[in-house]
Design a protein around this motif. Sequence first.
Motif: not given
Length: 232
Positions: A112-125
């Motif tokens: 409804d918000a138009g989707g995520i424009d930018l996502m910042l992830l880490g990563i698990g082992l």
Amino acid sequence: MKIIVDSRENIDKIVADAVAGFVAEKQDAKLAFAAGETSKAIYSELSKTDVNFKNTEVFNICDYLGLAPDDERKCANTLERELYSKLGIENIHSPEGETDEDAEQYDKNIDDAGGIDLMLLGIGLNGHVGFNEPATLYDTHTHIARLTDNTKRMKAELFGGEENVPDFGITMGLKTICNAKNVFLVAYGEEKAEIIHKLVYGKTSTYVPAAMLQMHMSFTLYLDEAAASKLN
Ligand code: GLP
């Protein structure tokens, strides 16, 4: 997939500048941030920006279930403390619910918000992104996740012992994550070199959930030299 390798100090600044630059171009950007050790210094750098983040809207990626709302170890509270309060971000959403059915409403809110424009992830082992643990199906929406022993070991220090880490989390699904228009993933340290090798060269199997990002059309991997040490 774009891969950027530099010193940890430089990557902290490069990623912070990339996020700030994105919002400078799109002041009402829909953003999603990971909590964790990796992103702490990035958020500290980003908090210095003079770019206006007040019109952004953020959707937290995941959180632990079963903690008190004001528990400072909750991802939402960590992000509020380390980033949102410093940037004046107030339009904040977190995944909620005790069942997958409740949790899936979060995906509708994102759409409804138009989707995520930018996502910042880490990563698990073990290759998890958010709390999408190994064997999470690729077409998952926001859902309840049982935390693996590997993840509990990784978070033992935060909770004062593996036995204190919550058994469950709630997380954007792999489909939710891959629907983001732009994805950054940051990894530091020798301990992440093996899983980064699998992320970059591994087959896209659910054995390494983050490997699904190999197919993402706008995915940038930011590494320090130690985390990149197994990439040829
Ligand atoms: C946690 C979080 C993830 C985070 C990952 C890496 O499980 N759910 O969002 O990216 O672990 O954490 P760290 O940056 O502390 O290595």
